[in-house]
Write a protein that holds these residues in place. Structure first.
Motif, PDB file in Angstrom:
ATOM      1  N   MET A 187    -109.179  56.012 -32.857  1.00 52.46           N
ATOM      2  CA  MET A 187    -109.823  55.380 -31.680  1.00 52.46           C
ATOM      3  C   MET A 187    -110.161  54.009 -31.845  1.00 52.46           C
ATOM      4  SD  MET A 187    -112.792  56.971 -29.172  1.00 52.46           S
ATOM      5  CE  MET A 187    -114.164  55.996 -29.297  1.00 52.46           C
ATOM      6  N   THR A 188    -109.785  53.024 -31.055  1.00 55.36           N
ATOM      7  CA  THR A 188    -110.271  51.900 -31.177  1.00 55.36           C
ATOM      8  C   THR A 188    -110.486  51.033 -29.791  1.00 55.36           C
ATOM      9  OG1 THR A 188    -109.860  49.556 -32.285  1.00 55.36           O
ATOM     10  CG2 THR A 188    -108.164  50.763 -31.125  1.00 55.36           C
ATOM     11  N   LEU A 189    -111.271  50.048 -29.758  1.00 58.91           N
ATOM     12  CA  LEU A 189    -111.748  49.321 -28.544  1.00 58.91           C
ATOM     13  C   LEU A 189    -111.447  47.953 -28.574  1.00 58.91           C
ATOM     14  CD1 LEU A 189    -115.137  50.038 -26.983  1.00 58.91           C
ATOM     15  CD2 LEU A 189    -114.413  47.562 -26.909  1.00 58.91           C
ATOM     16  N   ASN A 190    -110.747  47.327 -27.628  1.00 61.57           N
ATOM     17  CA  ASN A 190    -110.422  46.085 -27.673  1.00 61.57           C
ATOM     18  C   ASN A 190    -110.144  45.454 -26.320  1.00 61.57           C
ATOM     19  OD1 ASN A 190    -109.567  43.452 -29.013  1.00 61.57           O
ATOM     20  ND2 ASN A 190    -109.145  44.573 -30.705  1.00 61.57           N
ATOM     21  N   TRP A 191    -109.099  44.578 -25.981  1.00 56.08           N
ATOM     22  CA  TRP A 191    -108.793  43.958 -24.869  1.00 56.08           C
ATOM     23  C   TRP A 191    -107.427  43.513 -24.822  1.00 56.08           C
ATOM     24  CZ3 TRP A 191    -111.550  40.920 -28.025  1.00 56.08           C
ATOM     25  CH2 TRP A 191    -111.122  39.415 -28.440  1.00 56.08           C
ATOM     26  N   VAL A 240    -118.441  61.218 -33.458  1.00 58.14           N
ATOM     27  CA  VAL A 240    -117.713  60.205 -33.525  1.00 58.14           C
ATOM     28  C   VAL A 240    -118.405  59.249 -34.560  1.00 58.14           C
ATOM     29  CG1 VAL A 240    -117.524  57.910 -32.532  1.00 58.14           C
ATOM     30  CG2 VAL A 240    -117.432  60.119 -31.001  1.00 58.14           C
ATOM     31  N   THR A 241    -117.453  59.006 -35.738  1.00 55.99           N
ATOM     32  CA  THR A 241    -118.053  57.907 -36.625  1.00 55.99           C
ATOM     33  C   THR A 241    -117.524  56.558 -36.614  1.00 55.99           C
ATOM     34  OG1 THR A 241    -117.783  59.913 -38.182  1.00 55.99           O
ATOM     35  CG2 THR A 241    -118.036  57.523 -39.319  1.00 55.99           C
ATOM     36  N   LEU A 242    -118.425  55.624 -36.443  1.00 55.92           N
ATOM     37  CA  LEU A 242    -118.002  54.177 -36.112  1.00 55.92           C
ATOM     38  C   LEU A 242    -117.783  53.450 -37.542  1.00 55.92           C
ATOM     39  CD1 LEU A 242    -117.657  52.089 -33.868  1.00 55.92           C
ATOM     40  CD2 LEU A 242    -120.159  51.415 -34.213  1.00 55.92           C
ATOM     41  N   GLU A 243    -116.559  52.802 -37.589  1.00 56.91           N
ATOM     42  CA  GLU A 243    -116.067  52.172 -38.676  1.00 56.91           C
ATOM     43  C   GLU A 243    -115.865  50.770 -38.108  1.00 56.91           C
ATOM     44  OE1 GLU A 243    -115.766  53.455 -41.768  1.00 56.91           O
ATOM     45  OE2 GLU A 243    -115.888  55.594 -41.266  1.00 56.91           O
ATOM     46  N   THR A 244    -116.684  49.883 -38.636  1.00 56.63           N
ATOM     47  CA  THR A 244    -116.479  48.388 -38.246  1.00 56.63           C
ATOM     48  C   THR A 244    -115.880  47.712 -39.390  1.00 56.63           C
ATOM     49  OG1 THR A 244    -118.675  47.678 -39.061  1.00 56.63           O
ATOM     50  CG2 THR A 244    -118.582  48.397 -36.957  1.00 56.63           C
ATOM     51  N   MET A 245    -115.105  46.496 -39.160  1.00 60.35           N
ATOM     52  CA  MET A 245    -114.272  45.950 -40.463  1.00 60.35           C
ATOM     53  C   MET A 245    -114.054  44.646 -39.683  1.00 60.35           C
ATOM     54  SD  MET A 245    -110.807  47.738 -39.622  1.00 60.35           S
ATOM     55  CE  MET A 245    -111.352  49.290 -39.244  1.00 60.35           C
ATOM     56  N   GLU A 246    -113.953  43.676 -40.787  1.00 60.65           N
ATOM     57  CA  GLU A 246    -113.436  42.183 -40.568  1.00 60.65           C
ATOM     58  C   GLU A 246    -112.332  42.096 -39.515  1.00 60.65           C
ATOM     59  OE1 GLU A 246    -111.387  38.736 -41.295  1.00 60.65           O
ATOM     60  OE2 GLU A 246    -110.615  40.776 -42.266  1.00 60.65           O
ATOM     61  N   ILE A 293    -113.116  49.504 -35.045  1.00 64.27           N
ATOM     62  CA  ILE A 293    -113.192  48.247 -34.463  1.00 64.27           C
ATOM     63  C   ILE A 293    -113.481  47.116 -35.462  1.00 64.27           C
ATOM     64  CG2 ILE A 293    -114.438  49.456 -32.298  1.00 64.27           C
ATOM     65  CD1 ILE A 293    -116.972  47.595 -33.389  1.00 64.27           C
ATOM     66  N   GLY A 294    -112.978  46.082 -34.945  1.00 66.56           N
ATOM     67  CA  GLY A 294    -113.055  44.530 -35.372  1.00 66.56           C
ATOM     68  C   GLY A 294    -114.329  44.070 -35.006  1.00 66.56           C
ATOM     69  N   ILE A 295    -115.147  43.318 -35.987  1.00 66.25           N
ATOM     70  CA  ILE A 295    -116.155  42.778 -35.616  1.00 66.25           C
ATOM     71  C   ILE A 295    -116.072  41.397 -34.803  1.00 66.25           C
ATOM     72  CG2 ILE A 295    -118.176  41.400 -36.475  1.00 66.25           C
ATOM     73  CD1 ILE A 295    -118.063  43.335 -38.870  1.00 66.25           C
ATOM     74  N   MET A 311    -108.792  44.564 -39.116  1.00 66.04           N
ATOM     75  CA  MET A 311    -108.607  45.665 -37.858  1.00 66.04           C
ATOM     76  C   MET A 311    -107.159  45.177 -37.484  1.00 66.04           C
ATOM     77  SD  MET A 311    -108.241  45.457 -34.539  1.00 66.04           S
ATOM     78  CE  MET A 311    -108.790  43.731 -34.130  1.00 66.04           C
ATOM     79  N   ILE A 312    -106.772  43.817 -37.555  1.00 62.04           N
ATOM     80  CA  ILE A 312    -105.462  43.601 -37.031  1.00 62.04           C
ATOM     81  C   ILE A 312    -104.558  44.242 -37.857  1.00 62.04           C
ATOM     82  CG2 ILE A 312    -103.608  41.808 -36.669  1.00 62.04           C
ATOM     83  CD1 ILE A 312    -106.066  39.880 -35.911  1.00 62.04           C
ATOM     84  N   ASP A 313    -104.579  44.395 -39.132  1.00 62.63           N
ATOM     85  CA  ASP A 313    -103.662  44.645 -39.962  1.00 62.63           C
ATOM     86  C   ASP A 313    -103.601  46.422 -40.027  1.00 62.63           C
ATOM     87  OD1 ASP A 313    -101.572  44.381 -42.263  1.00 62.63           O
ATOM     88  OD2 ASP A 313    -103.219  45.711 -43.445  1.00 62.63           O
ATOM     89  N   GLN A 314    -104.830  46.763 -39.856  1.00 65.95           N
ATOM     90  CA  GLN A 314    -104.824  48.244 -39.875  1.00 65.95           C
ATOM     91  C   GLN A 314    -104.706  49.037 -38.698  1.00 65.95           C
ATOM     92  OE1 GLN A 314    -108.454  49.978 -41.816  1.00 65.95           O
ATOM     93  NE2 GLN A 314    -108.275  51.782 -40.409  1.00 65.95           N
ATOM     94  N   VAL A 315    -104.964  48.407 -37.483  1.00 70.15           N
ATOM     95  CA  VAL A 315    -104.957  48.962 -36.210  1.00 70.15           C
ATOM     96  C   VAL A 315    -103.917  48.587 -35.425  1.00 70.15           C
ATOM     97  CG1 VAL A 315    -105.970  49.237 -33.795  1.00 70.15           C
ATOM     98  CG2 VAL A 315    -107.423  49.373 -36.104  1.00 70.15           C
TER      99      VAL A 315
END
Length: 547
Positions: free
Chosen positions: A440-444, A418-424, A394-396, A428-432
């Motif tokens: 797995m990711t969470l967004n809107w 589940v391992t949570l990986e937070t990133m700037e 997920i992105g912060i 996140m935009i570049d990677q995900v």
């Protein structure tokens, strides 16, 4: 044109009705679109005044190009002010004239003709013409090799033809009833005289330096990692902006947003972390205003991963997550559970007569067992000797991190490792989003005021488009296409009812909730329409600071 007008009027009507029911004490206003006193606080708060500035937070450096693959939420709120589209959301949410004064469609709805204003200049003084529109679409949006943002809206556009300096025709492969709505949503026009012959993604002198738009404000100063300052465009074709400047401050931490609005350093934003609402509401000089919006939060499970391809697993994961608790606690009640992608604000099309996967750990365990997954001695789900491990990226941003921590906890209880990986955020935009390098990711998603969700879950948009999970289903494709082409409201509603039932059953995304926007605004800022923050930015030329 008649059929389309009826369709869009129904959509807008349902949005206004819903808003009025939710906040009956607020007057949504019904005046003629485009007048300064229409549905704005200017009508009740006194005379508009020229001068002053507003400060708005963004969580990362923007990219000054609405079509750039790196242009995401933090860029949209800047580009919406720098650039203009052919249409914009009206204060009644109907597509409203902007660069295009009016438009009509042919009887077979395969040609849309847009008549452009003849009084528009780019910020550098060059005239805006139909050539800019044709270039933006033919050379940028419709060039599949570029992978431009938001092109999923225009998959049925064959070509944009220049008729004369101020007329263009969109030639369609098949009817798209929502075309004017799509043209109002993050699809602003960029200047041909600057981009022609250039790599549109590598033109950093523009995209990261000195953009040239047609909007009510133009670039004044940009310091990476700190701020972007815009100044009034004295040659704007619409009503000249009242504010002198708009400053966007790059502030990744939402706690800083709250602290700065309470100290008067920030003016307005959509609060993504609602934990501070009571603190804001109890403070003098600033308020929180609920706003309805066409938006849904989701978990995306990368469908390239075999373990996520069984819908029983996706349904079990939803049963394992207590979404109501998350809404009541983290979101402070600002949301309702989502079963599919069409928000209840679209009353003509929304239905809750669909399969539902409410919080039920026992049912989650039963579905996982049916899918062949059983807990091992360590309490981890296992199938054919493989444990169910998930990297959760997920992105912060806003309350995404506390929400994701709760989701991780629920899924671990159900046996997922589940391992949570937070990133700037930009990482996140570049990677995900761009490289789809995630499990797995969470967004809107926030989308135009139309139920056409083809760009977000059609097979044609998997991989590089807005279909983040890469979900592909021929039955869903057929329904998405049928809904997109149909302009009769009743026939369309039937299609979207069937589609929502299929969405709820299949869960192409794990639908979490429909949020209600908590708009934070200082009392001294006036003239802001009673719209969601993103839509209100289209009217920033009417905002003013009351002394």
């Amino acid at each position: 044109m008649k059929k389309t007008s009826r369709l869009l009027a129904a959509v807008a009507g349902s949005l206004l009705i819903f808003t009025a029911c939710a906040y009956g004490e607020e007057d949504t206003g019904t005046g003629e679109e485009g007048t300064p006193d229409d549905s704005t606080e200017a009508a009740t708060e006194g005379e508009a005044q020229q001068g002053g500035k507003v400060a708005i937070p963004i969580v990362a450096d923007p990219t000054f190009n609405p079509w750039h693959p790196n242009a995401y939420a933090e860029s949209n709120v800047v580009n919406r002010v720098l650039f203009s589209g052919l249409t914009k959301p009206g204060k009644d949410l109907l597509p409203s004239p902007d660069l295009a004064e009016d438009w009509e469609t042919s009887d077979d709805e395969l040609e849309w003709t847009f008549h452009l204003r003849d009084d528009v200049e780019w910020h550098d003084g060059e005239p805006f013409t139909a050539e800019d529109v044709a270039f933006t679409f033919n050379e940028i949006a419709l060039d599949s090799s570029l992978g431009a943002n938001n092109t999923s809206y225009f998959t049925e556009v064959e070509e944009v033809e220049v008729v004369d300096d101020h007329t263009v025709v969109f030639h369609m492969n098949s009817p798209v009833a929502a075309l004017p709505a799509y043209l109002s949503f993050n699809t602003e026009i960029i200047p041909k005289h600057i981009f022609e012959g250039e790599d549109p993604w590598e033109l950093n002198s523009f995209n990261k330096g000195e953009p040239v738009g047609t909007g009510p404000f133009k670039i004044k100063d940009y310091t990476s990692g700190q701020s972007v300052t815009l100044e009034r465009n004295e040659n704007y074709y619409g009503d000249e902006a009242l504010l002198d400047e708009v400053e966007y401050r790059v502030l990744a931490d939402v706690n800083t947003h709250v602290a700065q609005v309470l100290s008067g350093e920030l003016s307005i934003f959509s609060l993504d972390d609602t934990s501070s609402i009571e603190r804001i509401e109890s403070s003098d000089g600033v308020g929180v205003y609920p706003r309805e919006t066409t938006r849904f939060f989701w978990i995306s499970l990368n469908q390239e991963e075999e373990k996520f391809q069984d819908k029983l697993v996706r349904q079990a994961m939803l049963h394992a997550i207590d979404r109501e608790y998350i809404i009541d606690t983290v979101l402070q009640g600002y949301g309702t559970i989502a079963d599919a992608g069409i928000a209840p604000a679209l009353e003509e099309y929304y239905t809750d007569d669909v399969p539902r996967f409410d919080y039920d750990p026992d049912q989650a365990e039963a579905l996982l067992a049916e899918a062949g997954w059983e807990k091992n001695d360590d309490g981890i789900l296992e199938k054919d000797g493989e444990t169910f491990e998930i990297s959760f990226e997920i992105g912060i941003q806003g309350d995404l991190e506390p929400v994701s921590q709760l989701v991780q906890q629920y899924l671990r209880t159900a046996g997922f490792d589940v391992t949570l990986e937070t990133m700037e955020w930009n990482t996140m935009i570049d990677q995900v989003v761009i490289n789809r390098d995630y499990e797995m990711t969470l967004n809107w998603w926030r989308y135009p005021a139309d139920p056409d969700l083809l760009p977000y879950m059609h097979s044609s948009t998997a991989g590089t488009g807005n279909n983040i999970p890469g979900y592909q289903n021929e039955e869903m494709d057929a329904l998405l296409e049928a809904g997109s082409r149909e302009s009769d409201v009743d026939a369309r509603a039937d299609i979207y009812a069937e589609l929502q039932e299929l969405m709820a059953e299949e869960q192409p995304y794990l639908f979490l909730w429909y949020p209600q926007e908590a708009q934070v605004k200082v009392d001294g800022l006036q003239g802001v329409p009673e719209l969601a923050f993103g839509d209100a930015l289209h009217y920033i030329n009417e905002w003013y600071v009351e002394e």
